[in-house]
Write a protein that holds these residues in place. Sequence first.
Motif, PDB file in Angstrom:
ATOM      1  N   GLY A   8       6.982  64.179  47.575  1.00 58.48           N
ATOM      2  CA  GLY A   8       7.406  65.515  47.844  1.00 58.48           C
ATOM      3  C   GLY A   8       8.242  66.198  46.653  1.00 58.48           C
ATOM      4  O   GLY A   8       8.855  66.936  46.878  1.00 58.48           O
ATOM      5  N   GLY A  11       8.769  69.718  46.327  1.00 57.73           N
ATOM      6  CA  GLY A  11       9.368  70.538  47.596  1.00 57.73           C
ATOM      7  C   GLY A  11      10.971  71.003  47.102  1.00 57.73           C
ATOM      8  O   GLY A  11      11.311  71.082  46.004  1.00 57.73           O
ATOM      9  N   ILE A  13      13.814  69.857  47.478  1.00 54.37           N
ATOM     10  CA  ILE A  13      14.769  68.742  46.971  1.00 54.37           C
ATOM     11  C   ILE A  13      14.004  68.194  45.924  1.00 54.37           C
ATOM     12  O   ILE A  13      14.502  67.745  44.914  1.00 54.37           O
ATOM     13  CB  ILE A  13      14.993  67.666  48.077  1.00 54.37           C
ATOM     14  CG1 ILE A  13      15.858  68.232  49.460  1.00 54.37           C
ATOM     15  CG2 ILE A  13      15.724  66.459  47.612  1.00 54.37           C
ATOM     16  CD1 ILE A  13      17.016  68.870  48.876  1.00 54.37           C
ATOM     17  N   SER A  32       2.574  64.585  45.165  1.00 52.21           N
ATOM     18  CA  SER A  32       2.332  65.668  46.149  1.00 52.21           C
ATOM     19  C   SER A  32       1.070  66.130  46.234  1.00 52.21           C
ATOM     20  O   SER A  32       0.237  65.568  45.492  1.00 52.21           O
ATOM     21  CB  SER A  32       3.392  67.011  45.468  1.00 52.21           C
ATOM     22  OG  SER A  32       2.793  68.114  45.785  1.00 52.21           O
ATOM     23  N   VAL A  37      -2.125  63.428  45.046  1.00 49.03           N
ATOM     24  CA  VAL A  37      -1.711  62.327  45.857  1.00 49.03           C
ATOM     25  C   VAL A  37      -1.522  62.674  47.254  1.00 49.03           C
ATOM     26  O   VAL A  37      -0.617  63.376  47.116  1.00 49.03           O
ATOM     27  CB  VAL A  37      -0.565  61.500  44.945  1.00 49.03           C
ATOM     28  CG1 VAL A  37      -0.516  60.264  45.771  1.00 49.03           C
ATOM     29  CG2 VAL A  37      -0.910  61.386  43.559  1.00 49.03           C
ATOM     30  N   THR A  39      -0.402  60.986  50.678  1.00 44.73           N
ATOM     31  CA  THR A  39       0.455  60.051  51.542  1.00 44.73           C
ATOM     32  C   THR A  39      -0.027  59.779  52.747  1.00 44.73           C
ATOM     33  O   THR A  39       0.091  58.620  53.397  1.00 44.73           O
ATOM     34  CB  THR A  39       1.955  60.320  51.631  1.00 44.73           C
ATOM     35  OG1 THR A  39       2.316  61.451  52.385  1.00 44.73           O
ATOM     36  CG2 THR A  39       2.739  60.374  50.487  1.00 44.73           C
ATOM     37  N   SER A  59       9.361  64.040  51.089  1.00 47.50           N
ATOM     38  CA  SER A  59       8.320  64.861  51.727  1.00 47.50           C
ATOM     39  C   SER A  59       8.584  65.567  52.948  1.00 47.50           C
ATOM     40  O   SER A  59       9.473  65.136  53.410  1.00 47.50           O
ATOM     41  CB  SER A  59       6.955  64.208  51.786  1.00 47.50           C
ATOM     42  OG  SER A  59       6.979  62.950  52.433  1.00 47.50           O
ATOM     43  N   ASN A  60       7.740  66.372  53.091  1.00 50.03           N
ATOM     44  CA  ASN A  60       7.766  66.941  54.569  1.00 50.03           C
ATOM     45  C   ASN A  60       6.586  67.177  55.145  1.00 50.03           C
ATOM     46  O   ASN A  60       5.613  67.332  54.316  1.00 50.03           O
ATOM     47  CB  ASN A  60       8.642  68.139  54.481  1.00 50.03           C
ATOM     48  CG  ASN A  60       9.420  68.478  55.875  1.00 50.03           C
ATOM     49  OD1 ASN A  60       9.149  67.833  56.894  1.00 50.03           O
ATOM     50  ND2 ASN A  60       9.910  69.602  56.025  1.00 50.03           N
ATOM     51  N   PHE A 133      20.061  72.451  54.150  1.00 49.26           N
ATOM     52  CA  PHE A 133      20.280  72.902  53.075  1.00 49.26           C
ATOM     53  C   PHE A 133      20.095  74.490  52.938  1.00 49.26           C
ATOM     54  O   PHE A 133      19.776  75.136  53.817  1.00 49.26           O
ATOM     55  CB  PHE A 133      18.763  72.693  52.151  1.00 49.26           C
ATOM     56  CG  PHE A 133      18.142  71.582  52.318  1.00 49.26           C
ATOM     57  CD1 PHE A 133      18.949  70.318  52.531  1.00 49.26           C
ATOM     58  CD2 PHE A 133      16.715  71.189  52.331  1.00 49.26           C
ATOM     59  CE1 PHE A 133      18.557  69.144  52.615  1.00 49.26           C
ATOM     60  CE2 PHE A 133      15.999  70.074  52.518  1.00 49.26           C
ATOM     61  CZ  PHE A 133      17.210  68.872  52.776  1.00 49.26           C
TER      62      PHE A 133
END
Length: 269
Positions: A8, A11, A13, A32, A37, A39, A59-60, A133
Motif C-alpha cells: 500500500g 497510499g 500512510i 501497490s 503487484v 495482494t 494497504s486498504n 488521520f
Amino acid sequence: MTKMVVVGARGRIGRKLTATLRQRGHEVVEVSRSLGVDTVSGVGLTGALNGAEVVVDVSNSPSLDGADAQRFFEASARNLLAAGRAAGVRHHVALSIVGVDRLTSGYFRAKQEQEALIRGSAAGFTILRSTQFFEFIRDVVQEGSDREIAIAPALVQPVSAQDVAGMLAEIVAAGPHNTIPEIAGAERLRLNEVAAEIATAYEDGRRVIADVHAPYFGAELGERSLLPGSAARIAPHGFDDWLRESLQPDWTTTRRADAPNFTTPYPEV
Ligand SMILES: NC(=O)c1ccc[n+]([C@@H]2O[C@H](COP(=O)([O-])OP(=O)(O)OC[C@H]3O[C@@H](n4cnc5c(N)ncnc54)[C@H](OP(=O)(O)O)[C@@H]3O)[C@@H](O)[C@H]2O)c1
C-alpha cells in the motif's frame, strides 16, 4: 541492510512510511497495484517479498463497501502471510483502527478478520491501531459532491499520517512484539468540528452538519466509540501543526519524513 516491503506504498500512510524508512537507511520495496503487484490476486507478490525480513501492510480496500472490504482484507492477508512465510519474513506489521473490535459494519468486520488472520499465523507480528488521520478527514470533506456533508459528532483524537508513519518505523526497528499497540493524537475533538474547520481552512464551501446517525465506514458511532485506551502512544503533532503544514503550497509527502518526537520510546524486543 534490512529489506522491507511496504504494502500500500502509494497510499496516505504508505508514501510517508516509505520515505521515512528510506531516510533511515532501509531498502524498501513498494507494493501497490499501480506498481504491478496485487495482494488479492497474488500477482508479483513472490518477487516483491523475495529476501524481505519485514512486511508492513498499510494497504486498504479500493472499495469500502462491507462485502468488498471483507473479500479484500481476507484474500490480501492470507496471500501476504503465505508469501511472507515462504520468503522467511520475521516481522509482519499491519495498520488497523482504534475501536475496531467495538464497531459494527462490514468494513470493521473485515479489519477484525485481517487482525485475526495475522494473530493466528505463525508469523511474528505487531498490529498498530490508529485513530483517524487528519488527511483522511480532509479527503472525506473534499471528496463529497453535496453542498452539505453529514458527519457524526463523535469524540476523536485524530493523528497526522506522518506521526503514524513515524510510529510504524519505530515498530519496525523494535522487532516483533506480538502485541496490538495504539496511537492517537493528544487533543480530544468532535469529528464533525474537525471536518468543519478543515472545510473552512481549505475554503471548501461545503457545510458540515452534525448527525449522530451519519455512518462511519458503515457503522453508527457512539460518542466514545473512536477513543483510544489509556495506554495509547500520544503523537507529538496536533491539529494546528498539521493544518498549518498541510496548507503550505510546497508541502510534499517527504518534507516531514524525519522522526516525530514521541515523549516515550517504543520498547525494543
Ligand atoms: N482512514 C483512517 O483514518 C484510518 C485510521 C486508522 C487505520 N486506518 C487503516 O490504515 C490503512 C491504510 O489506509 P490509507 O488511508 O493510508 O489507505 P489508502 O490511502 O486508501 O491507500 C491504500 C493503498 O493500498 C493499495 N492497494 C489497494 N488494493 C491493492 C491490492 N489489491 N494490491 C496491492 N495494493 C493495493 C493502493 O494502491 P493502488 O492505488 O495502486 O491500488 C494504495 O497504495 C487501512 O488498512 C485502514 O484501515 C485508516
